[in-house]
Design an enzyme around this catalytic site. Structure first.
Site, PDB file in Angstrom:
ATOM      1  CE  LYS A  50      -1.442   1.755   4.693  1.00 30.54           C
ATOM      2  NZ  LYS A  50      -1.890   2.729   3.697  1.00 30.54           N
ATOM      3  CE1 TYR A  97       2.161   6.521   3.799  1.00 29.94           C
ATOM      4  CE2 TYR A  97       1.582   6.762   6.122  1.00 29.94           C
ATOM      5  CZ  TYR A  97       1.655   5.987   4.967  1.00 29.94           C
ATOM      6  OH  TYR A  97       1.213   4.691   4.987  1.00 29.94           O
ATOM      7  CG  PHE A 115      -4.356  11.352   0.216  1.00 30.56           C
ATOM      8  CD1 PHE A 115      -3.265  10.767   0.841  1.00 30.56           C
ATOM      9  CD2 PHE A 115      -4.246  11.695  -1.128  1.00 30.56           C
ATOM     10  CE1 PHE A 115      -2.080  10.536   0.159  1.00 30.56           C
ATOM     11  CE2 PHE A 115      -3.057  11.475  -1.828  1.00 30.56           C
ATOM     12  CZ  PHE A 115      -1.973  10.888  -1.171  1.00 30.56           C
ATOM     13  NE  ARG A 163       5.628  -0.494  -5.082  1.00 36.64           N
ATOM     14  CZ  ARG A 163       4.907   0.427  -4.445  1.00 36.64           C
ATOM     15  NH1 ARG A 163       4.942   0.523  -3.151  1.00 36.64           N
ATOM     16  NH2 ARG A 163       4.129   1.262  -5.125  1.00 36.64           N
ATOM     17  NE  ARG A 187      -1.866  -1.693  -0.714  1.00 45.21           N
ATOM     18  CZ  ARG A 187      -0.852  -0.965  -1.140  1.00 45.21           C
ATOM     19  NH1 ARG A 187      -0.487  -1.006  -2.410  1.00 45.21           N
ATOM     20  NH2 ARG A 187      -0.193  -0.197  -0.314  1.00 45.21           N
ATOM     21  CG  ASN A 238      -3.799   0.996   1.095  1.00 42.23           C
ATOM     22  OD1 ASN A 238      -3.471   1.164   2.269  1.00 42.23           O
ATOM     23  ND2 ASN A 238      -3.098   1.483   0.094  1.00 42.23           N
ATOM     24  CG  HIS A 288       3.524   1.699   3.519  1.00 39.00           C
ATOM     25  ND1 HIS A 288       3.434   2.669   2.539  1.00 39.00           N
ATOM     26  CD2 HIS A 288       4.848   1.630   3.843  1.00 39.00           C
ATOM     27  CE1 HIS A 288       4.646   3.157   2.302  1.00 39.00           C
ATOM     28  NE2 HIS A 288       5.525   2.548   3.074  1.00 39.00           N
ATOM     29  CD  GLU A 341       8.890   3.840   3.225  1.00 36.72           C
ATOM     30  OE1 GLU A 341       8.536   2.643   3.225  1.00 36.72           O
ATOM     31  OE2 GLU A 341       8.445   4.679   2.409  1.00 36.72           O
TER      32      GLU A 341
END
Ligand code: CMP
Length: 147
Positions: free
Chosen positions: A9, A49, A57, A85, A102, A112, A115, A126
């Site tokens: 990010k 998203y 949010f 993950r 994270r 965070n 992604h 994606e």
């Protein structure tokens, strides 16, 4: 072998943590098969998203992820979706284990750090938002024998 989509990010790039974060994936044994820096467009963010549309949010999230450069990649390995993950930890950095990306570098849920796709189906979708198939490199790592 499975592939998953990951992006760092904008705050991760601003904090100069690109190498630090990518090295976690490499050290885990995941193979980078596509990698690039780009500025996410609003159209890409809306596609990525779409399931969060309408949530409180959503708008601030889109504004943040399009605010500066990101680093997008495709990682490959056995059970790559789950492995990645596990390496990044829970969505909220406060709940993420301290050994995770994270947990170690994140503070707030919006910023965070990273992604990653949450299923192989989402991963395919994606990847297609950010990469053309010609940008994915098929190669062998000598270390693959470790699996
Ligand atoms: P990410 O993995 O990019 O997927 C959706 C993102 O929405 C998530 O990480 C968070 O950055 C963000 N998000 C999820 N829940 C919240 C929340 N309650 N408040 C702010 N941002 C959130």
């Amino acid at each position: 072998m499975e592939r998953t989509f990951v992006y760092l990010k904008p705050n991760t790039i601003q904090r100069q943590l690109i190498g630090e974060v990518i090295s976690r994936f490499e050290r885990k044994g995941l193979k980078i098969v596509a990698l690039k820096m780009l500025k996410m467009t609003m159209e890409q963010a809306e596609k990525l998203y779409k399931e969060h549309k309408g949530k409180d949010f959503y708008e601030p999230l889109l504004k943040f992820v399009t605010s500066g450069p990101i680093v997008a990649m495709i990682l490959e390995g056995p059970r790559a979706v789950e492995v990645v993950r596990h390496v990044i930890g829970k969505t909220d950095p406060l709940e993420a284990n301290s050994g995770t990306i994270r947990g170690e570098f994140g503070v707030t849920i919006r910023k965070n750090i990273v992604h990653a796709s949450d299923s192989p189906e989402h991963a395919k979708h994606e990847m297609s938002i950010f990469f053309d198939t010609s940008e994915i490199v098929d190669y062998k790592l000598l270390l693959e024998e470790q699996f």
